[in-house]
Design a protein around this motif. Structure first.
Motif, PDB file in Angstrom:
ATOM      1  N   UNK A  48       0.828  -1.220   0.000  1.00 34.94           N
ATOM      2  CA  UNK A  48       0.000   0.000   0.000  1.00 34.94           C
ATOM      3  C   UNK A  48       0.858   1.265   0.000  1.00 34.94           C
ATOM      4  N   UNK A  51       2.037   1.751  -3.549  1.00 36.88           N
ATOM      5  CA  UNK A  51       0.949   2.238  -4.402  1.00 36.88           C
ATOM      6  C   UNK A  51       0.462   3.635  -4.012  1.00 36.88           C
ATOM      7  N   UNK A  53      -1.230   4.324  -1.347  1.00 37.13           N
ATOM      8  CA  UNK A  53      -2.511   4.280  -0.629  1.00 37.13           C
ATOM      9  C   UNK A  53      -2.307   4.614   0.845  1.00 37.13           C
ATOM     10  N   UNK A  73      -0.056  15.211  -8.093  1.00 35.09           N
ATOM     11  CA  UNK A  73      -1.212  14.315  -7.986  1.00 35.09           C
ATOM     12  C   UNK A  73      -1.532  13.696  -9.351  1.00 35.09           C
ATOM     13  N   UNK A  77      -1.423   9.710 -10.385  1.00 36.08           N
ATOM     14  CA  UNK A  77      -2.546   8.970 -10.966  1.00 36.08           C
ATOM     15  C   UNK A  77      -2.125   8.293 -12.269  1.00 36.08           C
ATOM     16  N   UNK A  78      -1.296   8.981 -13.053  1.00 28.12           N
ATOM     17  CA  UNK A  78      -0.820   8.433 -14.318  1.00 28.12           C
ATOM     18  C   UNK A  78       0.081   7.216 -14.059  1.00 28.12           C
ATOM     19  N   UNK A  80      -0.029   5.310 -11.495  1.00 27.07           N
ATOM     20  CA  UNK A  80      -0.832   4.194 -10.969  1.00 27.07           C
ATOM     21  C   UNK A  80      -1.495   3.402 -12.097  1.00 27.07           C
ATOM     22  N   UNK A  81      -1.770   4.085 -13.214  1.00 26.67           N
ATOM     23  CA  UNK A  81      -2.375   3.364 -14.346  1.00 26.67           C
ATOM     24  C   UNK A  81      -1.428   2.293 -14.878  1.00 26.67           C
ATOM     25  N   UNK A  85      -3.519  -3.964  -9.825  1.00 22.77           N
ATOM     26  CA  UNK A  85      -3.576  -4.573  -8.495  1.00 22.77           C
ATOM     27  C   UNK A  85      -4.670  -5.626  -8.468  1.00 22.77           C
ATOM     28  N   UNK A  87      -6.596  -7.408  -5.745  1.00 20.84           N
ATOM     29  CA  UNK A  87      -6.823  -7.375  -4.296  1.00 20.84           C
ATOM     30  C   UNK A  87      -7.241  -8.744  -3.780  1.00 20.84           C
ATOM     31  N   UNK A  91     -12.076  -7.070  -4.815  1.00 18.91           N
ATOM     32  CA  UNK A  91     -12.443  -5.637  -4.781  1.00 18.91           C
ATOM     33  C   UNK A  91     -13.132  -5.183  -6.071  1.00 18.91           C
ATOM     34  N   UNK A 105     -10.913   1.242 -15.680  1.00 14.73           N
ATOM     35  CA  UNK A 105      -9.653   2.012 -15.762  1.00 14.73           C
ATOM     36  C   UNK A 105      -9.448   2.621 -17.143  1.00 14.73           C
ATOM     37  N   UNK A 109      -9.625   6.198 -16.467  1.00 14.33           N
ATOM     38  CA  UNK A 109      -8.204   6.521 -16.394  1.00 14.33           C
ATOM     39  C   UNK A 109      -7.665   7.052 -17.709  1.00 14.33           C
ATOM     40  N   UNK A 166      -2.245  -9.401  -4.086  1.00 12.24           N
ATOM     41  CA  UNK A 166      -2.382  -9.521  -2.636  1.00 12.24           C
ATOM     42  C   UNK A 166      -3.098 -10.836  -2.329  1.00 12.24           C
TER      43      UNK A 166
ATOM     44  N   UNK B 123     -13.962  -3.495   1.851  1.00 15.29           N
ATOM     45  CA  UNK B 123     -13.656  -4.530   0.853  1.00 15.29           C
ATOM     46  C   UNK B 123     -12.632  -4.024  -0.180  1.00 15.29           C
ATOM     47  N   UNK B 132      -6.999   2.572  -9.860  1.00 18.71           N
ATOM     48  CA  UNK B 132      -7.440   2.677 -11.260  1.00 18.71           C
ATOM     49  C   UNK B 132      -7.461   4.141 -11.693  1.00 18.71           C
ATOM     50  N   UNK B 133      -6.761   4.959 -10.911  1.00 17.32           N
ATOM     51  CA  UNK B 133      -6.563   6.377 -11.250  1.00 17.32           C
ATOM     52  C   UNK B 133      -7.818   7.234 -11.178  1.00 17.32           C
TER      53      UNK B 133
END
Lengths: 252, 254
Positions: A48, A51, A53, A73, A77-78, A80-81, A85, A87, A91, A105, A109, A166, B123, B132-133
């Motif tokens: 996390x 990532x 988070x 920011x 975000x870019x 992270x694309x 992940x 989960x 999720x 996404x 995204x 994960x 969850x 997922x941005x």
């Protein structure tokens, strides 16, 4: 050497509890790295933090050579694309059907049109051995194995260069676990995606890992290749792999 | 020992206020920046504006009816029955319309927002949105706050109309008031500011209900039990805030 992830001296505490005590980690492009360790050893916190988070207390995290703490920011975000992940519980978004989950996404995204995103989503569903017939089903109606596959399709939909798994096989029967392991190997070997996984499943570990790190009390106490894992006489690794109740893990 | 406890409670109260303020700033700042998620905003508008109508309407109808009956019981002793339409009009537009609509929406929507967002939190669906941005504040919180603030005044207005209609039905068909006189008395006592002040209250209550519902959902921890606790907190906190703000706004507006 090109590293997709570089972590240096990462620290994180919650209250008085030090969860990560200066962790360093480097993952090469196309490599599958598996983090193992007992419950509460900081594995999920590590992922996390990478990532973004959870905000770490100290240390440097670089994704594809870029320091995440220096990213805006928008850049974060870019970045992270480029990270998929999977989960633990999948999720998947309950309110969206399978196709909307997988194309999420791409639409939000990458700003793709729905038609274009759906086309890619179907391809990704096919790559995890599902087909168009599941597209309109909602996550609550999927079995555990199917829901993991859909989650994997969503994770690879944006063509990431790194995927985080994960506990990908937790709660699945041995056969479905084997299928998920095969899909993970396919992602790393055929698609050339780097993988960072957390698992307690020794079979899965043997199957999917190139390199393994054992986390204990917030630090890596052992690192080595898949082959070295099986031959090492490190008492921590031996206890973990064999699932012995007695050993250095349980000694106070 | 007691001082220590009071101190802790006070610090925790201040921390909650700080967190709530940061949460609302983050949500509003994210929401007003493009891109805008119109589909989410429209979805929430339907939830708040359309699906809340039956519950708000029913409450208003029966409150208007009961109020007319209660007023009649008291006013008839002083032969002041003619004042009933005015009292119902003023009470509905100034107080009962906004407060009742807000309390019903807090029970219906505040709780469901907390439960939905809380379940998404435990969850890892909110983490999934981020990876997922998608800014989860922009996707989940802002559409709810925006539509809550804009549409609660609409519900308040509907509540006012149905409440007054309830009073009319009881007055004319049960208490045998003259219909034309009842309507004339009602409209004579109608003041624009009474209605507008009720709508302003509605907008403030709508903001508070949705903010509290989302905030409590985001604060959920520890599985189903945590989500249940957060849902209760959301409804209780929203209801208290509605009544508290109603008092403050009445002082400010009148």
């Amino acid at each position: 050497m090109e590293y997709v992830i570089e972590v240096e001296n990462l620290k994180k505490s919650f209250g008085n509890k030090e969860v990560l005590r200066g962790i360093s980690l480097k993952i090469k492009a196309g490599e599958s790295y598996v983090v193992i360790g007992g419950s509460g050893s900081g594995k999920s916190v590590l992922i996390k933090c990478i990532l973004g988070l959870i905000e770490p207390d100290g240390g440097i995290i670089k994704i594809n050579g870029k320091d995440t703490s220096k990213m805006s920011q928008k850049e974060l975000f870019k970045a992270r694309l480029k990270c998929g992940v999977l989960y633990q519980g999948g999720a998947l978004f309950d309110s969206l059907n399978v196709i909307d989950n997988v194309s999420f996404g791409l639409i939000y995204g990458y700003g793709m049109s729905q038609k274009e995103a759906y086309k890619i989503a179907i391809e990704k569903l096919e790559s995890v051995d599902l087909d168009e017939s599941v597209a309109k089903i909602y996550p609550a109606e999927l079995s555990g194995g199917m829901s993991k596959r859909v989650a994997l399709a969503r994770a690879i939909a944006t063509d990431p260069s790194i995927i985080f798994f994960d506990e990908p096989t937790t709660g699945l029967d041995p056969i479905t676990s084997g299928t998920i392991n095969d899909l993970i190997v396919r992602c790393t070997k055929e698609m050339g995606i780097s993988a960072v996984s957390i698992t307690h499943d020794i079979n899965s570990l043997k199957h999917i890992s190139d390199r393994v790190g054992l986390l204990f009390n917030g630090s890596f106490i052992w690192e080595g290749t898949n082959k070295e894992l099986m031959s090492t006489d490190n008492p921590y690794v031996v206890q973990f792999i064999n699932g012995n109740a007695k050993g250095p893990f349980t000694e106070k | 020992m007691i001082l220590d406890r009071i101190g802790r409670l006070f610090i925790s109260f201040l921390a909650s206020i700080g967190n709530l303020t940061l949460f609302s700033i983050k949500s509003l700042a994210a929401g007003f920046m493009p891109p805008y998620y119109w589909k989410q905003i429209l979805g929430q508008a339907v939830q708040i504006g359309y699906f809340s109508l039956p519950v708000v309407g029913m409450t208003a109808l029966f409150t208007g009816m009961a109020m007319t009956l209660q007023c009649y019981a008291g006013f008839s002793e002083f032969t002041a029955e003619n004042a009933i339409p005015s009292v119902v009009m003023i009470a509905m537009t100034r107080e009962l319309g906004p407060v009742l609509a807000a309390l019903m929406v807090a029970g219906r929507l505040g709780a469901s927002m907390t439960a939905e967002i809380g379940t998404m939190k435990v969850t890892e669906q909110i983490d999934a949105l981020t990876t997922l941005s998608v800014n989860s504040y922009k996707y989940l919180v802002f559409p709810r706050i925006l539509t809550g603030t804009l549409l609660l005044p609409f519900l308040v207005f509907i509540d006012d109309v149905i409440g007054i209609l309830g009073g009319y039905l009881v007055g004319v068909y049960y208490l045998n008031f003259n219909a034309a006189n009842y309507i004339r008395n009602t409209f004579e006592s109608m003041a624009t500011w009474d209605i507008v002040s009720g709508l302003i209250k509605g907008a403030v209550f709508g903001f508070v209900i949705c903010l509290m519902g989302c905030y409590q959902g985001y604060s959920s921890k520890g599985g189903a039990e945590g989500v249940g606790r957060a849902t209760t907190n959301s409804v209780v906190a929203s209801s208290i805030m509605i009544l508290l703000l109603d008092g403050i706004l009445t002082f400010v507006l009148f």
